[in-house]
Scaffold this active site. Structure first.
Site, PDB file in Angstrom:
ATOM      1  N   ASP A 169       0.916  -1.074   0.165  1.00 17.28           N
ATOM      2  CA  ASP A 169       0.011   0.083   0.007  1.00 17.28           C
ATOM      3  C   ASP A 169       0.893   1.159   0.121  1.00 17.28           C
ATOM      4  OD1 ASP A 169      -3.070   0.168   0.069  1.00 17.28           O
ATOM      5  OD2 ASP A 169      -2.747  -1.559   1.465  1.00 17.28           O
ATOM      6  N   LYS A 170       1.661   1.475   0.759  1.00 19.82           N
ATOM      7  CA  LYS A 170       2.618   2.680   1.102  1.00 19.82           C
ATOM      8  C   LYS A 170       3.415   2.974  -0.214  1.00 19.82           C
ATOM      9  CE  LYS A 170       3.252   1.556   5.481  1.00 19.82           C
ATOM     10  NZ  LYS A 170       3.855   1.528   6.743  1.00 19.82           N
TER      11      LYS A 170
END
Length: 395
Positions: A169-170
């Site tokens: 995600d990041k």
């Protein structure tokens, strides 16, 4: 706000982490980010746990320096209002599943009618096409499919392990932010917008390739599958906690011998060269651990630093806050949020010499800026109130 992206307006339809993190990075650099959310609850992370003053830490930490407009995009009036905002924008970012934004009547063709030079960004989980394109996606699924969980395990034959943070995600957020700034730069030169497509799967496979895909690099080479040199990590237990030590070259090997006062290791045939030390890594690490566990972290860090051996304490999250290097970097800042109270966040990691530090604006409440921004688009107060009363807008 001032910053290198001052004057750039971004319409942000993203939710959860990857998209909101990308746009927050750009907001931290001066872009005006308008977060468009459904009036019925908004971004799911608003309702996450770890809350104060009705605001979740997860939402606060991915949405600062943004404005919030609440619009129901299932309603024609909501879509019309969004298109008026898009007409004033430079960038449009969304992370719906592939095809959803077009079915909403907000595909690239519709957006370019009102903003021909728009940079459109579509962030997906698995990609725009293929057998997984329409599947729901969460971070662990990308860790599994990309090979990251196997890399984290240490070898193909061991039980896979998840990285204990939502790395896909990041990292996708960071990749998206970089791509957006590249597209803005290209538009400055050509005058043309473009459509950036990015999947979490693509971001992680590309990320792994630089250091973890050596066995898969040479297409026709007869190389073994990835195997771990050692299943031990570089964390060492002391009598007062944990430290980490990384020794790569001959100078550092001789330095650790001096720091640990083990001159006999210098003559050990297993450790004479860097290659031999790697081949005998388990024996080497076990010897180091056998010495390190006999005294305190403070003692060993002082000895290792004296001999210029790369080392650091292993800190808990709470301990990290007060470490002198973190303090010297002015990395953590406290500020007052109108709803959440006094909060602590890390500043943007990149510091621009031409853009002095500025006051942050905390993550917005749902629809906080709806009235002001729709007014700027030509709506009258009565029209805005009618939209709010009907549920088309919120604020």
């Amino acid at each position: 706000m001032t910053g290198p992206l001052d004057g750039v307006r971004i319409i942000d339809l993203t939710a959860m982490i990857s998209g909101p993190l990308a746009t927050m990075m750009l907001a931290d650099q001066g872009a005006e980010v308008i977060k468009v959310e459904n009036p019925a609850g908004g971004d799911f992370t608003r309702s996450a746990a770890n809350r104060q003053g009705g605001m979740s830490a997860l939402f606060l930490n991915n949405n600062r320096n943004k404005k919030s407009v609440a619009l129901n995009l299932k309603e024609p009036e909501g879509r019309e209002a969004l298109l008026k905002l898009v007409a004033t924008a430079d960038v449009f970012v969304q992370n719906f599943r592939p095809g959803v934004i077009a079915r909403m009547g907000l595909g690239e063709e519709e957006l370019r009618k009102v903003a021909p030079g728009l940079i459109m960004v579509s962030v997906s989980g698995f990609g725009d096409s293929g057998p997984y394109a329409q599947r729901p996606v969460y971070d662990p699924l990308i860790q599994g499919l990309s090979g990251l969980a196997t890399v984290q395990a240490g070898a193909d034959g061991r039980r896979p392990q998840l990285v204990r943070t939502i790395l896909p995600d990041k990292l996708t957020g960071v990749t998206a932010a970089q791509a957006i700034t590249a597209a803005l730069f290209a538009r400055e030169r050509t005058g043309e917008g473009q459509h950036i497509r990015l999947s979490m799967l693509d971001a992680i496979v590309a990320f792994l390739w630089s250091s973890d895909m050596g066995s898969q690099t040479f297409v026709h080479g007869d190389l073994p599958q990835q195997e771990a040199a050692s299943f031990q990590d570089l964390i060492y237990e002391t009598t007062t906690g944990y430290i980490t030590i990384a020794v790569q070259n001959d100078r550092e090997w001789q330095a650790i011998i001096r720091a640990l006062e083990r001159p006999e290791w210098a003559g050990d045939a297993r450790f004479r060269t860097a290659e031999l030390r790697q081949q005998n890594i388990d024996a080497r690490l076990e010897l180091i651990q056998s010495v390190i566990r006999t005294d305190s972290a403070e003692h060993w860090l002082a000895r290792l630093e004296q001999e210029r051996v790369p080392c650091a304490p292993v800190l808990t999250r709470a301990q990290m806050l007060d470490h002198p290097q973190v303090r010297a970097n002015d990395l953590l800042l406290n500020y007052q949020h109108p709803q959440a109270g006094l909060i602590r966040q890390s500043r943007a990691p990149s510091r621009f010499s031409a853009a002095p530090d500025h006051d942050w604006q905390g993550a917005p409440t749902l629809g906080q800026h709806t009235r002001a921004l729709l007014t700027n688009c030509g709506y009258s107060p009565e029209e805005i109130q009618d939209m709010i009363d009907s549920g088309t807008a919120g604020g």
